[in-house]
Design an enzyme around this catalytic site. Structure first.
Site, PDB file in Angstrom:
ATOM      1  N   VAL A 147     -30.567  18.557  14.037  1.00 48.00           N
ATOM      2  CA  VAL A 147     -31.990  18.505  14.348  1.00 48.00           C
ATOM      3  C   VAL A 147     -32.228  17.952  15.752  1.00 48.00           C
ATOM      4  O   VAL A 147     -31.509  17.072  16.209  1.00 48.00           O
ATOM      5  CB  VAL A 147     -32.751  17.661  13.290  1.00 48.00           C
ATOM      6  CG1 VAL A 147     -32.253  16.232  13.253  1.00 48.00           C
ATOM      7  CG2 VAL A 147     -34.253  17.696  13.513  1.00 48.00           C
ATOM      8  N   CYS A 148     -33.233  18.526  16.420  1.00 52.86           N
ATOM      9  CA  CYS A 148     -33.749  17.985  17.678  1.00 52.86           C
ATOM     10  C   CYS A 148     -35.273  17.997  17.561  1.00 52.86           C
ATOM     11  O   CYS A 148     -35.806  17.939  16.462  1.00 52.86           O
ATOM     12  CB  CYS A 148     -33.238  18.770  18.881  1.00 52.86           C
ATOM     13  SG  CYS A 148     -33.833  20.466  18.981  1.00 52.86           S
ATOM     14  N   ARG A 149     -35.984  18.105  18.645  1.00 49.56           N
ATOM     15  CA  ARG A 149     -37.440  18.075  18.586  1.00 49.56           C
ATOM     16  C   ARG A 149     -38.022  19.349  17.980  1.00 49.56           C
ATOM     17  O   ARG A 149     -38.840  19.306  17.072  1.00 49.56           O
ATOM     18  CB  ARG A 149     -38.019  17.831  19.986  1.00 49.56           C
ATOM     19  CG  ARG A 149     -39.515  17.670  20.007  1.00 49.56           C
ATOM     20  CD  ARG A 149     -39.957  17.154  21.384  1.00 49.56           C
ATOM     21  NE  ARG A 149     -41.336  17.494  21.620  1.00 49.56           N
ATOM     22  CZ  ARG A 149     -41.744  18.530  22.334  1.00 49.56           C
ATOM     23  NH1 ARG A 149     -40.884  19.354  22.877  1.00 49.56           N
ATOM     24  NH2 ARG A 149     -43.026  18.752  22.502  1.00 49.56           N
ATOM     25  N   MET A 154     -37.728  18.200  14.398  1.00 46.68           N
ATOM     26  CA  MET A 154     -38.463  17.028  13.924  1.00 46.68           C
ATOM     27  C   MET A 154     -39.967  17.270  13.909  1.00 46.68           C
ATOM     28  O   MET A 154     -40.678  16.630  13.139  1.00 46.68           O
ATOM     29  CB  MET A 154     -38.126  15.798  14.765  1.00 46.68           C
ATOM     30  CG  MET A 154     -36.782  15.171  14.445  1.00 46.68           C
ATOM     31  SD  MET A 154     -36.560  14.687  12.695  1.00 46.68           S
ATOM     32  CE  MET A 154     -37.820  13.423  12.496  1.00 46.68           C
TER      33      MET A 154
END
Length: 112
Positions: free
Chosen positions: A62-64, A91
């Site tokens: 996961v990242c932004r 996220m």
């Protein structure tokens, strides 16, 4: 137009309870808010820390919003980590879905 190999994705609602959540955002993003059980390894540290990533269960990266994490999934898969999956929407989608978050900076959890 050439398209590279397809990156497997999962939605927030489809993450299994036993999945390993790997957060590859930068330190300030992590401190602002992250999934409570996530493990933080910034994207640029992945090559040096690849041995810390489990091979025996699903790893949801996961990242932004999903761009950096897709790159990490591609890298990990090229290096034999076949059970890596990108979190669709990152996220931002996690937060929008009302999933729990925690922060490390004393503020209310949020996505930077």
């Amino acid at each position: 137009m050439f398209r590279g190999p397809s990156i497997p994705t999962v939605t927030v609602g489809d993450i299994t309870d036993d999945a390993y959540i790997l957060d590859v955002r930068e330190a300030d993003e992590w401190a602002a808010g992250h999934a409570p059980d996530a493990v933080h390894v910034p994207m640029m540290q992945i090559p040096a820390r690849i041995d810390e990533i489990p091979e025996d269960r699903d790893v949801v990266v996961v990242c932004r919003v999903g761009g950096r994490s897709a790159q990490v999934v591609a890298f990990l898969q090229q290096n034999g980590r076949e059970r890596t999956i990108n979190l669709d929407g990152g996220m931002q989608m996690w937060e929008a879905s009302g999933r729990p978050m925690t922060s490390e900076d004393g503020g209310a959890p949020r996505v930077l």
